[in-house]
Design a protein around this motif. Structure first.
Motif, PDB file in Angstrom:
ATOM      1  N   TYR A 163       7.358  12.186  -6.271  1.00 39.96           N
ATOM      2  CA  TYR A 163       6.159  11.295  -6.609  1.00 39.96           C
ATOM      3  C   TYR A 163       6.200  10.387  -5.190  1.00 39.96           C
ATOM      4  O   TYR A 163       7.194   9.757  -4.757  1.00 39.96           O
ATOM      5  N   ASN A 164       5.384  10.598  -4.453  1.00 41.01           N
ATOM      6  CA  ASN A 164       4.989   9.735  -3.149  1.00 41.01           C
ATOM      7  C   ASN A 164       4.208   8.618  -3.402  1.00 41.01           C
ATOM      8  O   ASN A 164       3.002   8.763  -3.481  1.00 41.01           O
ATOM      9  N   VAL A 165       4.815   7.497  -3.345  1.00 38.93           N
ATOM     10  CA  VAL A 165       3.906   6.180  -3.586  1.00 38.93           C
ATOM     11  C   VAL A 165       3.644   5.608  -2.001  1.00 38.93           C
ATOM     12  O   VAL A 165       4.235   5.065  -1.295  1.00 38.93           O
ATOM     13  N   ILE A 166       2.138   6.018  -1.964  1.00 40.52           N
ATOM     14  CA  ILE A 166       1.601   6.061  -0.838  1.00 40.52           C
ATOM     15  C   ILE A 166       0.156   5.513  -1.088  1.00 40.52           C
ATOM     16  O   ILE A 166      -0.618   6.014  -1.976  1.00 40.52           O
ATOM     17  N   ASP A 167      -0.351   4.666  -0.274  1.00 39.69           N
ATOM     18  CA  ASP A 167      -1.719   4.012  -0.526  1.00 39.69           C
ATOM     19  C   ASP A 167      -2.755   5.039  -0.583  1.00 39.69           C
ATOM     20  O   ASP A 167      -2.632   6.063   0.088  1.00 39.69           O
ATOM     21  N   SER A 168      -3.930   4.766  -1.131  1.00 31.85           N
ATOM     22  CA  SER A 168      -5.030   5.762  -1.281  1.00 31.85           C
ATOM     23  C   SER A 168      -5.786   6.123   0.009  1.00 31.85           C
ATOM     24  O   SER A 168      -6.043   7.257   0.314  1.00 31.85           O
ATOM     25  N   ARG A 169      -5.461   5.484   1.187  1.00 31.97           N
ATOM     26  CA  ARG A 169      -6.204   5.845   2.465  1.00 31.97           C
ATOM     27  C   ARG A 169      -5.518   6.946   3.030  1.00 31.97           C
ATOM     28  O   ARG A 169      -6.081   7.645   3.817  1.00 31.97           O
ATOM     29  N   GLN A 170      -4.149   7.330   2.368  1.00 27.67           N
ATOM     30  CA  GLN A 170      -3.436   8.452   3.165  1.00 27.67           C
ATOM     31  C   GLN A 170      -3.636   9.505   1.988  1.00 27.67           C
ATOM     32  O   GLN A 170      -2.899  10.824   2.186  1.00 27.67           O
ATOM     33  N   ALA A 171      -4.583   9.601   1.266  1.00 20.62           N
ATOM     34  CA  ALA A 171      -4.918  10.874   0.238  1.00 20.62           C
ATOM     35  C   ALA A 171      -5.219  12.162   0.994  1.00 20.62           C
ATOM     36  O   ALA A 171      -4.643  13.186   0.435  1.00 20.62           O
ATOM     37  N   ASP A 172      -5.929  11.948   1.910  1.00 22.17           N
ATOM     38  CA  ASP A 172      -6.348  13.304   2.856  1.00 22.17           C
ATOM     39  C   ASP A 172      -5.262  13.894   3.565  1.00 22.17           C
ATOM     40  O   ASP A 172      -4.820  14.943   3.239  1.00 22.17           O
ATOM     41  N   PRO A 173      -4.070  13.050   4.420  1.00 16.21           N
ATOM     42  CA  PRO A 173      -3.265  13.797   4.964  1.00 16.21           C
ATOM     43  C   PRO A 173      -2.191  14.195   3.773  1.00 16.21           C
ATOM     44  O   PRO A 173      -1.574  15.547   3.784  1.00 16.21           O
ATOM     45  N   GLN A 174      -2.109  13.440   2.585  1.00 10.42           N
ATOM     46  CA  GLN A 174      -1.131  13.950   1.732  1.00 10.42           C
ATOM     47  C   GLN A 174      -1.589  15.182   1.082  1.00 10.42           C
ATOM     48  O   GLN A 174      -0.814  16.266   0.705  1.00 10.42           O
ATOM     49  N   ASN A 175      -2.796  15.384   0.907  1.00 10.34           N
ATOM     50  CA  ASN A 175      -3.501  16.793   0.399  1.00 10.34           C
ATOM     51  C   ASN A 175      -3.384  17.890   1.299  1.00 10.34           C
ATOM     52  O   ASN A 175      -2.980  19.128   0.941  1.00 10.34           O
ATOM     53  N   ASN A 176      -3.213  17.510   2.539  1.00 10.99           N
ATOM     54  CA  ASN A 176      -2.929  18.589   3.667  1.00 10.99           C
ATOM     55  C   ASN A 176      -1.532  19.002   3.435  1.00 10.99           C
ATOM     56  O   ASN A 176      -1.268  20.123   3.594  1.00 10.99           O
ATOM     57  N   VAL A 177      -0.689  18.280   3.263  1.00  9.82           N
ATOM     58  CA  VAL A 177       0.891  18.672   3.162  1.00  9.82           C
ATOM     59  C   VAL A 177       0.736  19.568   2.089  1.00  9.82           C
ATOM     60  O   VAL A 177       1.386  20.378   1.964  1.00  9.82           O
TER      61      VAL A 177
ATOM     62  N   SER B 250      -0.890   7.471  -5.829  1.00  8.24           N
ATOM     63  CA  SER B 250      -1.922   6.685  -4.996  1.00  8.24           C
ATOM     64  C   SER B 250      -2.109   5.328  -5.521  1.00  8.24           C
ATOM     65  O   SER B 250      -2.531   5.240  -6.717  1.00  8.24           O
ATOM     66  N   TYR B 251      -2.197   4.430  -4.598  1.00  7.46           N
ATOM     67  CA  TYR B 251      -2.574   3.157  -5.260  1.00  7.46           C
ATOM     68  C   TYR B 251      -3.574   2.313  -4.104  1.00  7.46           C
ATOM     69  O   TYR B 251      -3.417   2.689  -2.827  1.00  7.46           O
ATOM     70  N   GLU B 252      -4.154   1.716  -4.688  1.00 12.20           N
ATOM     71  CA  GLU B 252      -5.290   0.936  -3.681  1.00 12.20           C
ATOM     72  C   GLU B 252      -4.537  -0.376  -2.849  1.00 12.20           C
ATOM     73  O   GLU B 252      -3.522  -0.691  -3.346  1.00 12.20           O
ATOM     74  N   MET B 253      -5.262  -0.968  -1.917  1.00 10.67           N
ATOM     75  CA  MET B 253      -4.527  -1.772  -1.003  1.00 10.67           C
ATOM     76  C   MET B 253      -4.522  -3.056  -1.679  1.00 10.67           C
ATOM     77  O   MET B 253      -5.342  -3.525  -2.620  1.00 10.67           O
ATOM     78  N   VAL B 254      -3.703  -4.068  -0.953  1.00  5.48           N
ATOM     79  CA  VAL B 254      -3.787  -5.280  -1.257  1.00  5.48           C
ATOM     80  C   VAL B 254      -4.843  -5.950  -0.295  1.00  5.48           C
ATOM     81  O   VAL B 254      -4.416  -6.003   0.834  1.00  5.48           O
ATOM     82  N   ALA B 255      -5.826  -6.572  -0.732  1.00 11.74           N
ATOM     83  CA  ALA B 255      -6.488  -7.649   0.222  1.00 11.74           C
ATOM     84  C   ALA B 255      -6.461  -8.751  -0.042  1.00 11.74           C
ATOM     85  O   ALA B 255      -6.052  -9.303  -0.842  1.00 11.74           O
ATOM     86  N   LEU B 256      -7.396  -9.515   0.834  1.00 15.46           N
ATOM     87  CA  LEU B 256      -7.351 -10.986   0.653  1.00 15.46           C
ATOM     88  C   LEU B 256      -8.682 -11.605   0.317  1.00 15.46           C
ATOM     89  O   LEU B 256      -9.755 -10.989   0.725  1.00 15.46           O
ATOM     90  N   THR B 257      -8.691 -12.291  -0.827  1.00 15.97           N
ATOM     91  CA  THR B 257     -10.235 -12.843  -1.074  1.00 15.97           C
ATOM     92  C   THR B 257     -10.722 -13.944   0.154  1.00 15.97           C
ATOM     93  O   THR B 257      -9.617 -14.567   0.758  1.00 15.97           O
ATOM     94  N   PRO B 258     -11.844 -13.898   0.432  1.00 17.54           N
ATOM     95  CA  PRO B 258     -12.389 -14.976   1.427  1.00 17.54           C
ATOM     96  C   PRO B 258     -11.754 -16.252   1.279  1.00 17.54           C
ATOM     97  O   PRO B 258     -11.412 -17.098   2.407  1.00 17.54           O
ATOM     98  N   ARG B 259     -11.684 -16.644   0.331  1.00 16.55           N
ATOM     99  CA  ARG B 259     -11.340 -18.098  -0.073  1.00 16.55           C
ATOM    100  C   ARG B 259      -9.873 -18.194   0.376  1.00 16.55           C
ATOM    101  O   ARG B 259      -9.486 -19.344   1.145  1.00 16.55           O
TER     102      ARG B 259
END
Length: 520
Positions: free
Chosen positions: A252-266, A286-295
């Motif tokens: 189980y590779n806990v890696i954010d969703s932006r790396q879905a493509d490289p993961q699938n290549n592996v 896969s999980y999504e990123m943590v971002a900040l609210t503008p506020r």
RNA sequence: GGGCGCGUAGCUCAAUUGGAUAGAGCAUCAGCCUUCUAAGCUGAGGGUUGCUGGUUCGAUUCCAGCCGCGCCUACCA
């Protein structure tokens, strides 16, 4: 913060798997080569003009990683200012890759120091690793050469003789259904300068994980946790006695969703090598990123463009020095809960208050990171994370504390309350009985919820479950005053109900790494 | 352009894999502490589930097409 979501999600899933009887090794891939490492070395040696001796002094500072964060931001800006500075990065990169020079030694010094800080921060959340495989060993122990031989033998990678990828070894990009003739569908594994890309290294690493590479790391003890548990690190020259890692049946590779493509290549590479079974048990958690609210970003003092202000969230960036550091967030949470505990319990010692405040702060943080489903971007807002009311960790902790208070005042052991002989039929009948029956039913569903979390790789269901059970209990608590109940048989029944709900709620919280303080 | 994902109450999110009147929290308003702790409880308002079709006894969920948003699409890692 991204690391927090990663570690909390991952380690909760580890607890879930272990509770189901699965043996799990926890690894954290240490990316100690490449441009990030080179940039930090450039920052210290060129921008700060630090000598190796000075850096050795600096790494002993309490939060050396904070200094790295600032240096990294400054280096990125330095590159921006004058693109010719990028040549310095390239020189640093080459020096580190070659080894046997001061830049490489400084790189090693810094990356090890930052790794120790990472372990310390994660320890604040009771997150412990078993093994730390480093990219440098994957390179130096020639994992890639072994993997490359396999990939060439099976024709998974091919040498491109013309076009923009001329001289590169490529594989078919997993996301395309077309043939690999088109350049667009080629994923470069070996560059024309014969160095290997990240995906290539990852293929080698994962072949090792499955025990398919025919090579192994050297192992060295790295850090002993306060509970005596030892974490091992990869090494070129390892110790003779060491535990066995790798050769696993599932990943189980806990890696954010932006790396879905490289993961699938592996995964595709492993499948193309003929390891269909292993490919099926390779899970990109896969999980999504943590971002900040503008506020929140504005509150932290960041200048926002009018465009950013309109967005519902803004992606954090280490290069821009834009983000919230894990230790700062934990400190803030502890300080806030400490104030609250002190005002509620002036009779407690400073030490007791601090311990309770830490449990509440960590509970709040862990719950916050688990309540969202993985596919949801967390738009982080300090105000929400600092809240201890409503759907939060402390809400569930509080329900447990209330339950235990009843037993404490009554002088009864919760386990004994469950062992009492009770005429359940009598009290569960009728309209009012139905409501309490719902509570028993909910308490019985922890096992089912755990199974569901594992099957769907979604810990958020457990968080939801804990909250809902706590909510039902608070309702029950308010409606039935147990200690003043005059009907002794009924009192026993209510106590047994309280005991079973408390037991299951404490279990659910423990699976999420949330401890329940004695008082709060 | 292609791939993946998302769109549900003012805001942030759920909806147990297709089931009953779409639920929570926050925020707003109105109540409840002489009681096992009010970090709590009760109530109110707030919805054309982005749009249009399709499949089904039944669709937030599945399918198709649009609209909008995000991420990925490096000889970075």
């Amino acid at each position: 913060m991204g690391h927090l979501r990663n570690a909390i999600l991952g380690y909760t899933f580890v607890r879930l798997l272990r509770s189901a009887g699965t043996h799990v090794d926890v690894q954290n891939y240490i990316d100690n080569t490449g441009v990030h490492a080179a940039d930090v070395v450039v920052g210290f040696t060129r921008l700060q003009k630090n000598s190796k001796a000075e850096i050795e002094k600096l790494i002993r500072q309490p939060r050396f990683d904070y200094l790295c964060w600032d240096v990294y931001t400054r280096v990125s800006q330095w590159y921006e200012q004058d693109k010719t500075n990028l040549q310095v990065r390239l020189d640093s990169l080459h020096a580190i890759e070659q080894g046997g020079n001061e830049a490489a030694e400084i790189g090693e010094l810094i990356s090890t120091a930052v790794l120790r800080r990472h372990l310390e921060t994660m320890l604040r959340l009771d997150i412990e690793y078993d093994f730390l495989p480093r990219e440098s060993e994957i390179l130096h122990l020639h994992f890639w050469e072994a993997a490359f031989a396999l990939l060439k033998e099976k024709g998974v990678v091919t040498l491109v003789t013309e076009g923009k990828n001329k001289g590169c070894w490529v594989m078919k990009r997993s996301s395309s259904s077309e043939a690999a003739d088109d350049e667009e569908n080629q994923k470069v594994i070996v560059r024309s300068n014969e160095t290997v890309t990240y995906v290539g290294k990852d293929i080698a690493y994962h072949l090792w994980k499955f025990g398919l590479l025919g090579r192994d790391f050297g192992y060295r003890k790295f850090f002993k946790y306060p509970d005596g548990h030892e974490v091992w690190i990869s090494a070129e020259q390892g110790e003779a006695q060491h535990p066995h890692f790798g050769g696993v049946s599932a990943i189980y590779n806990v890696i954010d969703s932006r790396q879905a493509d490289p993961q699938n290549n592996v995964i595709e590479a492993i499948r193309a090598l003929g390891y269909e079974e292993q490919a099926r048990h390779y899970h990109h958690f896969s999980y999504e990123m943590v971002a900040l609210t503008p506020r929140c970003a504005a509150g932290l003092g960041y200048q926002l463009s009018p465009e950013d202000e309109q967005k519902s969230y803004i992606e954090v960036s280490g290069r821009k020095g834009f983000g919230v550091k894990a230790d700062d967030l934990i400190d803030t949470l502890i300080a806030a809960s400490q104030r609250e505990v002190e005002s509620r319990h002036p009779e407690l010692s400073q030490q007791e208050c601090t311990a309770i405040a830490a449990a509440i702060a960590i509970g709040a943080l862990r719950y916050f990171m688990l309540k969202y489903t993985k596919a949801s971007v967390i738009a982080f807002d300090v105000k929400d994370a600092l809240s201890f009311e409503g759907e939060t960790g402390p809400y569930a902790q509080y329900a447990c504390v209330r339950a235990l208070n009843i037993f404490r005042k009554a002088g009864i052991d919760p386990e004994k309350a469950l062992a009492e002989e009770i005429n359940y039929d009598q009290f569960l009948a009728g309209e009012e009985g139905n409501e309490i029956w719902e509570l028993w039913l909910a308490a019985s569903k922890l096992g089912y919820t755990v199974d569901q979390c594992i099957a769907t790789t979604e810990p958020a269901y457990l968080a939801k479950y804990a909250f809902q059970l706590a909510q039902l209990f608070n309702n029950f608590y308010h409606k039935h005053h147990i200690l003043t109940e005059t009907d002794e048989a009924r009192k026993k029944f209510l106590l047994a109900t309280t005991a079973v709900v408390r037991r299951e709620l404490v279990r659910a919280l423990a699976l999420m790494g949330i401890a329940v303080p004695a008082v709060m």
